[in-house]
Design an enzyme around this catalytic site. Structure first.
Site, PDB file in Angstrom:
ATOM      1  N   GLU A  36       0.823  -1.207   0.000  1.00  0.00           N
ATOM      2  CA  GLU A  36       0.000   0.000   0.000  1.00  0.00           C
ATOM      3  C   GLU A  36       0.860   1.262   0.000  1.00  0.00           C
ATOM      4  O   GLU A  36       0.577   2.228  -0.709  1.00  0.00           O
ATOM      5  CB  GLU A  36      -0.963  -0.038   1.199  1.00  0.00           C
ATOM      6  CG  GLU A  36      -1.957  -1.187   1.033  1.00  0.00           C
ATOM      7  CD  GLU A  36      -2.979  -1.352   2.143  1.00  0.00           C
ATOM      8  OE1 GLU A  36      -4.074  -1.855   1.851  1.00  0.00           O
ATOM      9  OE2 GLU A  36      -2.684  -1.008   3.295  1.00  0.00           O
ATOM     10  N   ALA A  38      -6.060  -7.028  12.747  1.00  0.00           N
ATOM     11  CA  ALA A  38      -7.040  -6.412  13.629  1.00  0.00           C
ATOM     12  C   ALA A  38      -8.200  -7.342  14.024  1.00  0.00           C
ATOM     13  O   ALA A  38      -8.567  -7.392  15.201  1.00  0.00           O
ATOM     14  CB  ALA A  38      -7.569  -5.119  12.984  1.00  0.00           C
TER      15      ALA A  38
END
Lengths: 437, 437
Positions: B176, B323
């Site tokens: 990213e 997460a």
């Protein structure tokens, strides 16, 4: 310095400082047969009137800052450099800077003002100024750090200094800042910190004159003081600060307040590189200019805005240090420089005073426009509209509008973030060192 | 430590770390008969998946950070403190912290992971990690500072190191980040810096394995690599970094690249206070926990998320450090702690894998949801929607939506601000010191 425009060898206009004045002159020279070089220590323009909202967490820092390169990306004759100009060499028409020597044909000093501590070293050492984004973000962190720190003190006497916030200087900046801190106290403190009561926190505004907002109308001054009282700000008038040792601020009348936080908005002074003749420096360290913004005694050097004083019989101290003066001078000077190059007659500067305003808090502002004076809710809307429209960039206007709307509706906007911890210097030598971690 | 809740003397659950896991357990204990104490070094939760957008100037830092006090202001049994926990004293059930000794009845270690330089001191010294907001803002400043600096070099060989950007580590963060830097190169560089051409800037992504996104499906890996190639990122696979002296990065195969900027996303390691038995520490410095998230060998100490490894026969290295694992463990542990207090049977953790995704650039993303795999425009929309909805706070979602929309429509969003200048350390001792000015 080589720029993309150099080969054409049009006359080069170098502008030092991209504040309100600097960007106006650069814009005014768009599509003209000159090479425009803007130098600034930062890579962005700062919308200083809203710094206090960054300091108090209503706005994020990027909303009031705008990168110069983005601002001028469509202006072909424009070059930008991050640079610190150390000296003006008038004889050789060059600037000594930290990135090398930069020649100019016409020079515009638009370096603005810096905080003036009036020689009080202790104050410079311990108090916090607010003239740029980094300082505003530092204040935001420091306010929050102190509230957090206060929770660790069980003795009320030990706790108090962390929750006493003293703002020195009752001009627009001091009024807006103390009002915004009071709103944190009134609407956020008890909700975010259940251990604390509103009454535990005190906000003081200290002013040496008999009234605040002394440059506005008597009505505006009185109403602003009333509003501050309503918000719970303790306004102290006719009070001279005598000292501050980082723990306690003292006043000429013997009063003293224990506080970890003194925010200093009591004065500004012009800042500019070396090389300006001492004889042309006026009160407040401003450079004396003639009515065409030319630095007195020079040929190709101009100064505009806060750093300049156009002293005339009517205005023995020059114009006030406000954005519209800088902007109007910038716009006129752009035209005049082209006229000079073309051998045409130049025009003298005439300031058109659009009025003054200050916001104190939610629904509370004061506005003077010539003889028209109004205060309160409508004034607050006018203030918001004018400031929103003055922001640079569509994104910044939209994001600011959203932040203000949510803030207004929820009483709970706020960017209460400590990202870079503020570390107060412990030694005088640290002053020049970085203060934000 | 005294809290607003102390007098009731319910059992006290202390949570160290307010990441994805920590905030879920605190929320899960709302309205329960426990006292919840959250400790964190920062005053805000950080949405780490979007850190790279702060580093590359698409988002402002406050959009991905949310103050804990604001998050929990309606939870009465919740207390927050900024604190650095130094040691867990299991025998006495207290924590030694920089704000004093804090007793606990139940302890949850949710301290997450930090950057792992695998003992390479030079790399730790010169490369930039990106695990928190301050580091992301530091990268933003440093990228911009280097581009500005490159303009001062007229010799192409001297200029190159400032415009070569090397990202090490081909996981989602590295992919990213390198994609976003390539988009700056493709859409912004030549417009903001007329002196530079797109081709002057190089973005490298270095990965030791034979493919990037090794934890995703082969389709996702291949497509991501293709997308990066399309964006002009030079993807280097099967390459081991051997050293970096701040000027040149070297590889095991003899290749070398002159660069001022190495961004390190090649590894993480658990971080936690002292006091954990060495015998329970697994690969990657993670604490071994049982299937109820209890630290093996302890009674009242739990660990969740990236810092924990629930080692089973099926999962010899524990769950991936993402997460959803932390969030699901946090939610279950909140219930289990109440069950333990009430003497009820507890439930074992079962991870529900919702899939993985990564975005590479404009209209380009890869998504794996179980057996369903898709890439491209639709994947990119799914990625955006999921991340937007996962952000904490209405304000943050609205502001992020606006930033993304303007960015998409104009190719020119971007918070290209240098507010806190990044200063690379010049001596090893400076490492612990502040790196951002």
């Amino acid at each position: 310095m080589k720029t993309q425009y150099t080969d054409n060898r049009y006359p080069r206009v170098v502008i030092i400082g991209g504040g309100f004045g600097g960007i106006e002159i650069a814009k005014g020279l768009k599509n003209k047969e000159v090479e425009v070089v803007l130098l600034d220590r930062n890579n962005h323009h700062t919308f200083q009137p809203l710094l206090y909202q960054v300091a108090t967490g209503t706005l994020d820092a990027p909303s009031i800052a705008f990168p110069f390169r983005k601002m001028f990306r469509k202006q072909e004759n424009f070059t930008f450099r991050i640079a610190d100009v150390q000296r003006i060499d008038e004889a050789n028409k060059v600037l000594d800077t930290d990135i090398g020597t930069i020649p100019y044909d016409y020079l515009v000093i638009a370096t603005g003002a810096t905080t003036n501590f009036f020689g009080n070293k202790d104050m410079e050492y311990y108090a916090m100024p607010m003239k740029n984004v980094k300082e505003a973000v530092g204040i935001r962190s420091y306010l929050l750090q102190n509230i957090e720190e206060s929770l660790l003190k069980t003795d009320p006497a030990e706790r108090a200094p962390y929750l006493n916030f003293v703002v020195v200087g009752g001009g627009p900046t001091g009024v807006e800042l103390s009002g915004a801190i009071a709103e944190i106290r009134n609407h956020i403190l008890a909700k975010d910190y259940p251990e604390l009561k509103k009454e535990d926190m005190n906000v003081y505004l200290v002013e040496g004159l008999p009234k605040i907002l002394a440059n506005l109308s008597p009505q505006a001054s009185e109403k602003a003081e009333l509003y501050l009282n309503e918000l719970g700000v303790k306004v102290m008038l006719n009070v001279q600060v005598t000292g501050y040792d980082g723990e306690e601020i003292t006043f000429a009348d013997g009063k003293r307040i224990k506080t970890k936080t003194v925010l200093w908005s009591a004065g500004v002074a012009g800042q500019f590189p070396e090389g300006i003749s001492k004889g042309t420096i006026e009160r407040g360290n401003r450079i004396r200019i003639d009515e065409e913004c030319r630095v007195v005694g020079t040929k190709d050097i101009f100064a505009i805005g806060d750093v300049a004083a156009m002293v005339t019989d009517d205005l023995p101290r020059g114009h006030p240090g406000v954005a519209p003066v800088a902007q109007q001078q910038g716009r006129l000077l752009a035209k005049n420089i082209i006229r000079i190059i073309n051998g045409q007659p130049t025009e003298q500067f005439k300031y058109f005073d659009k009025g003054s305003m200050a916001t104190i808090g939610r629904n509370k502002a004061v506005v003077d426009i010539g003889k028209i004076r109004f205060q309160g809710f409508f004034a607050w809307w006018v203030w918001m509209f004018v400031h929103l429209m003055s922001l640079v960039g569509f994104r910044n206007r939209v994001v600011t509008f959203i932040n203000w709307t949510i803030s207004y509706l929820t009483f709970n906007a706020g960017i209460r973030l400590i990202i870079h911890k503020y570390r107060r210097p412990n030694r005088i030598e640290e002053l020049d060192d970085m203060k934000i971690n």
